[in-house]
Design a protein around this motif. Structure first.
Motif, PDB file in Angstrom:
ATOM      1  N   ASP A   1      34.255 -67.277  -4.828  1.00 14.15           N
ATOM      2  CA  ASP A   1      33.238 -68.135  -5.463  1.00 14.15           C
ATOM      3  C   ASP A   1      31.993 -67.338  -5.811  1.00 14.15           C
ATOM      4  O   ASP A   1      31.207 -67.747  -6.662  1.00 14.15           O
ATOM      5  CB  ASP A   1      32.867 -69.283  -4.517  1.00 14.15           C
ATOM      6  N   GLY A   2      31.799 -66.218  -5.152  1.00 15.65           N
ATOM      7  CA  GLY A   2      30.655 -65.360  -5.402  1.00 15.65           C
ATOM      8  C   GLY A   2      30.874 -64.009  -4.755  1.00 15.65           C
ATOM      9  O   GLY A   2      31.769 -63.843  -3.916  1.00 15.65           O
ATOM     10  N   LEU A   3      30.063 -63.046  -5.156  1.00 18.55           N
ATOM     11  CA  LEU A   3      30.148 -61.685  -4.615  1.00 18.55           C
ATOM     12  C   LEU A   3      28.876 -61.357  -3.850  1.00 18.55           C
ATOM     13  O   LEU A   3      27.768 -61.635  -4.324  1.00 18.55           O
ATOM     14  CB  LEU A   3      30.334 -60.663  -5.735  1.00 18.55           C
ATOM     15  N   LEU A   4      29.051 -60.771  -2.687  1.00 17.65           N
ATOM     16  CA  LEU A   4      27.943 -60.287  -1.886  1.00 17.65           C
ATOM     17  C   LEU A   4      28.051 -58.768  -1.894  1.00 17.65           C
ATOM     18  O   LEU A   4      29.025 -58.207  -1.390  1.00 17.65           O
ATOM     19  CB  LEU A   4      28.057 -60.842  -0.466  1.00 17.65           C
ATOM     20  N   ILE A   5      27.083 -58.117  -2.519  1.00 16.85           N
ATOM     21  CA  ILE A   5      27.131 -56.668  -2.714  1.00 16.85           C
ATOM     22  C   ILE A   5      26.000 -56.013  -1.935  1.00 16.85           C
ATOM     23  O   ILE A   5      24.851 -56.442  -2.018  1.00 16.85           O
ATOM     24  CB  ILE A   5      27.008 -56.308  -4.209  1.00 16.85           C
ATOM     25  N   SER A   6      26.337 -54.959  -1.190  1.00 15.33           N
ATOM     26  CA  SER A   6      25.336 -54.125  -0.536  1.00 15.33           C
ATOM     27  C   SER A   6      25.638 -52.684  -0.925  1.00 15.33           C
ATOM     28  O   SER A   6      26.712 -52.165  -0.633  1.00 15.33           O
ATOM     29  CB  SER A   6      25.393 -54.296   0.986  1.00 15.33           C
ATOM     30  N   CYS A   7      24.698 -52.061  -1.613  1.00 12.63           N
ATOM     31  CA  CYS A   7      24.965 -50.764  -2.224  1.00 12.63           C
ATOM     32  C   CYS A   7      23.848 -49.764  -1.916  1.00 12.63           C
ATOM     33  O   CYS A   7      22.677 -50.068  -2.107  1.00 12.63           O
ATOM     34  CB  CYS A   7      25.083 -50.964  -3.736  1.00 12.63           C
ATOM     35  N   PRO A   8      24.217 -48.568  -1.461  1.00 14.63           N
ATOM     36  CA  PRO A   8      23.193 -47.548  -1.219  1.00 14.63           C
ATOM     37  C   PRO A   8      22.724 -46.913  -2.533  1.00 14.63           C
ATOM     38  O   PRO A   8      23.261 -47.210  -3.602  1.00 14.63           O
ATOM     39  CB  PRO A   8      23.934 -46.518  -0.360  1.00 14.63           C
ATOM     40  N   GLU A   9      21.769 -46.049  -2.388  1.00  7.46           N
ATOM     41  CA  GLU A   9      21.272 -45.286  -3.533  1.00  7.46           C
ATOM     42  C   GLU A   9      21.639 -43.827  -3.324  1.00  7.46           C
ATOM     43  O   GLU A   9      21.332 -43.247  -2.285  1.00  7.46           O
ATOM     44  CB  GLU A   9      19.757 -45.438  -3.631  1.00  7.46           C
ATOM     45  N   TYR A  10      22.311 -43.243  -4.298  1.00  9.42           N
ATOM     46  CA  TYR A  10      22.639 -41.817  -4.281  1.00  9.42           C
ATOM     47  C   TYR A  10      21.991 -41.189  -5.500  1.00  9.42           C
ATOM     48  O   TYR A  10      22.259 -41.606  -6.627  1.00  9.42           O
ATOM     49  CB  TYR A  10      24.149 -41.586  -4.342  1.00  9.42           C
ATOM     50  N   ALA A  11      21.138 -40.216  -5.283  1.00 12.21           N
ATOM     51  CA  ALA A  11      20.470 -39.506  -6.380  1.00 12.21           C
ATOM     52  C   ALA A  11      19.814 -40.477  -7.360  1.00 12.21           C
ATOM     53  O   ALA A  11      19.940 -40.347  -8.571  1.00 12.21           O
ATOM     54  CB  ALA A  11      21.449 -38.577  -7.103  1.00 12.21           C
TER      55      ALA A  11
ATOM     56  N   SER B   1      30.930 -53.347  -0.362  1.00  8.60           N
ATOM     57  CA  SER B   1      29.985 -52.312   0.030  1.00  8.60           C
ATOM     58  C   SER B   1      30.076 -51.172  -0.965  1.00  8.60           C
ATOM     59  O   SER B   1      31.162 -50.701  -1.290  1.00  8.60           O
ATOM     60  CB  SER B   1      30.312 -51.785   1.440  1.00  8.60           C
ATOM     61  N   GLY B   2      28.930 -50.720  -1.423  1.00 10.18           N
ATOM     62  CA  GLY B   2      28.882 -49.601  -2.356  1.00 10.18           C
ATOM     63  C   GLY B   2      29.040 -48.261  -1.676  1.00 10.18           C
ATOM     64  O   GLY B   2      29.060 -47.234  -2.339  1.00 10.18           O
ATOM     65  N   SER B   3      29.149 -48.253  -0.368  1.00 12.08           N
ATOM     66  CA  SER B   3      29.319 -47.012   0.384  1.00 12.08           C
ATOM     67  C   SER B   3      30.744 -46.902   0.888  1.00 12.08           C
ATOM     68  O   SER B   3      31.322 -47.875   1.363  1.00 12.08           O
ATOM     69  CB  SER B   3      28.358 -46.980   1.580  1.00 12.08           C
TER      70      SER B   3
ATOM     71  N   ALA C   1      18.412 -47.707  -7.312  1.00  6.85           N
ATOM     72  CA  ALA C   1      19.805 -48.139  -7.382  1.00  6.85           C
ATOM     73  C   ALA C   1      19.886 -49.650  -7.579  1.00  6.85           C
ATOM     74  O   ALA C   1      20.732 -50.137  -8.332  1.00  6.85           O
ATOM     75  CB  ALA C   1      20.569 -47.732  -6.132  1.00  6.85           C
ATOM     76  N   GLN C   2      19.009 -50.375  -6.923  1.00  4.14           N
ATOM     77  CA  GLN C   2      19.022 -51.830  -7.076  1.00  4.14           C
ATOM     78  C   GLN C   2      18.672 -52.233  -8.511  1.00  4.14           C
ATOM     79  O   GLN C   2      19.283 -53.128  -9.074  1.00  4.14           O
ATOM     80  CB  GLN C   2      18.046 -52.483  -6.086  1.00  4.14           C
ATOM     81  N   THR C   3      17.714 -51.547  -9.097  1.00  6.29           N
ATOM     82  CA  THR C   3      17.356 -51.815 -10.497  1.00  6.29           C
ATOM     83  C   THR C   3      18.535 -51.502 -11.411  1.00  6.29           C
ATOM     84  O   THR C   3      18.879 -52.295 -12.298  1.00  6.29           O
ATOM     85  CB  THR C   3      16.122 -50.985 -10.897  1.00  6.29           C
ATOM     86  N   ALA C   4      19.164 -50.358 -11.200  1.00  7.92           N
ATOM     87  CA  ALA C   4      20.320 -49.976 -12.015  1.00  7.92           C
ATOM     88  C   ALA C   4      21.471 -50.947 -11.816  1.00  7.92           C
ATOM     89  O   ALA C   4      22.150 -51.335 -12.777  1.00  7.92           O
ATOM     90  CB  ALA C   4      20.763 -48.555 -11.668  1.00  7.92           C
TER      91      ALA C   4
ATOM     92  N   GLY D   1      20.548 -43.533  -8.048  1.00 13.31           N
ATOM     93  CA  GLY D   1      21.435 -44.391  -8.830  1.00 13.31           C
ATOM     94  C   GLY D   1      22.515 -45.016  -7.969  1.00 13.31           C
ATOM     95  O   GLY D   1      22.518 -44.899  -6.744  1.00 13.31           O
ATOM     96  N   ILE D   2      23.438 -45.675  -8.644  1.00 16.04           N
ATOM     97  CA  ILE D   2      24.581 -46.315  -8.008  1.00 16.04           C
ATOM     98  C   ILE D   2      25.602 -45.230  -7.661  1.00 16.04           C
ATOM     99  O   ILE D   2      25.893 -44.379  -8.504  1.00 16.04           O
ATOM    100  CB  ILE D   2      25.224 -47.331  -8.982  1.00 16.04           C
ATOM    101  N   PRO D   3      26.171 -45.247  -6.467  1.00 13.33           N
ATOM    102  CA  PRO D   3      27.213 -44.269  -6.152  1.00 13.33           C
ATOM    103  C   PRO D   3      28.349 -44.346  -7.177  1.00 13.33           C
ATOM    104  O   PRO D   3      28.742 -45.432  -7.614  1.00 13.33           O
ATOM    105  CB  PRO D   3      27.709 -44.696  -4.771  1.00 13.33           C
ATOM    106  N   GLY D   4      28.879 -43.192  -7.550  1.00 13.46           N
ATOM    107  CA  GLY D   4      29.926 -43.138  -8.567  1.00 13.46           C
ATOM    108  C   GLY D   4      31.138 -43.978  -8.236  1.00 13.46           C
ATOM    109  O   GLY D   4      31.707 -44.637  -9.113  1.00 13.46           O
TER     110      GLY D   4
END
Length: 177
Positions: free
Chosen positions: A70-80, A8-10, A117-120, A82-85
């Motif tokens: 075997d793989g990564l499952l990523i869920s990431c929010p958008e902060y400003a 989790s990106g949060s 954030a998803q694009t970045a 972009g990707i959270p620091g």
């Protein structure tokens, strides 16, 4: 058994992104196990000088878990927009090791508004030689819904989309040799 590592990106204890990953773990099809990684907040600031010696324990744990998955499952929010620091910091720690290149990655997104954030994130992951599996990636509208993993998994439409994404991810992961 396909082993996925959920990132989790949060850092929030009750984030929509974390809840989405919890729902995925509850809905994982037979033959798939999704394990959370909760140590992103414990990682030191990325410093290439630290890679010259013994890695900090938190970094070593991240790399070992990524290497074993075997793989990564990523869920990431958008902060400003972009990707959270803290999450970018975690990705930076994976650049210097052999564990990440070629690793299949599915991106789950808890908010349709988090498109920047998803694009970045896609750009960063591809630069790191990750293999983003687009047919396994998913965006669902959970922003401000306040749902936990069980409540998300109980919503038929979202549950069906998660299961379909996980099945597509399983098809994209090479069988162990």
């Amino acid at each position: 058994m396909i082993r996925l590592l959920a990132l989790s990106g949060s850092l929030r204890a009750r984030s929509s992104n974390g809840a989405l990953l919890e729902a995925a773990a509850l809905l994982a099809p037979a033959g798939m196990r999704i394990e959370p990684f909760a140590g992103i907040g414990a990682l030191p600031h990325f410093n290439p000088d630290l890679e010259a010696g013994a890695l900090p324990d938190a970094v070593r744990a991240l790399r070992e878990r990524v290497g074993a998955a075997d793989g990564l499952l990523i869920s990431c929010p958008e902060y400003a927009r972009g990707i959270p620091g803290s999450f970018k910091n975690a990705l930076d720690w994976l650049v210097g090791g052999p564990e990440f290149p070629g690793k299949p990655v599915a991106l789950f997104n808890a908010s349709p508004r988090a498109s920047d954030a998803q694009t970045a994130l896609r750009l960063v992951l591809r630069t790191m030689s990750g293999r983003v599996v687009e047919e396994a990636s998913l965006t669902v509208p959970l922003l401000a819904a306040g749902l936990d993993g069980e409540a998300i998994a109980a919503q038929a439409g979202i549950a069906a989309a998660i299961v379909a994404s996980l099945q597509a991810f399983a098809r994209a992961i090479p069988a162990p040799e």
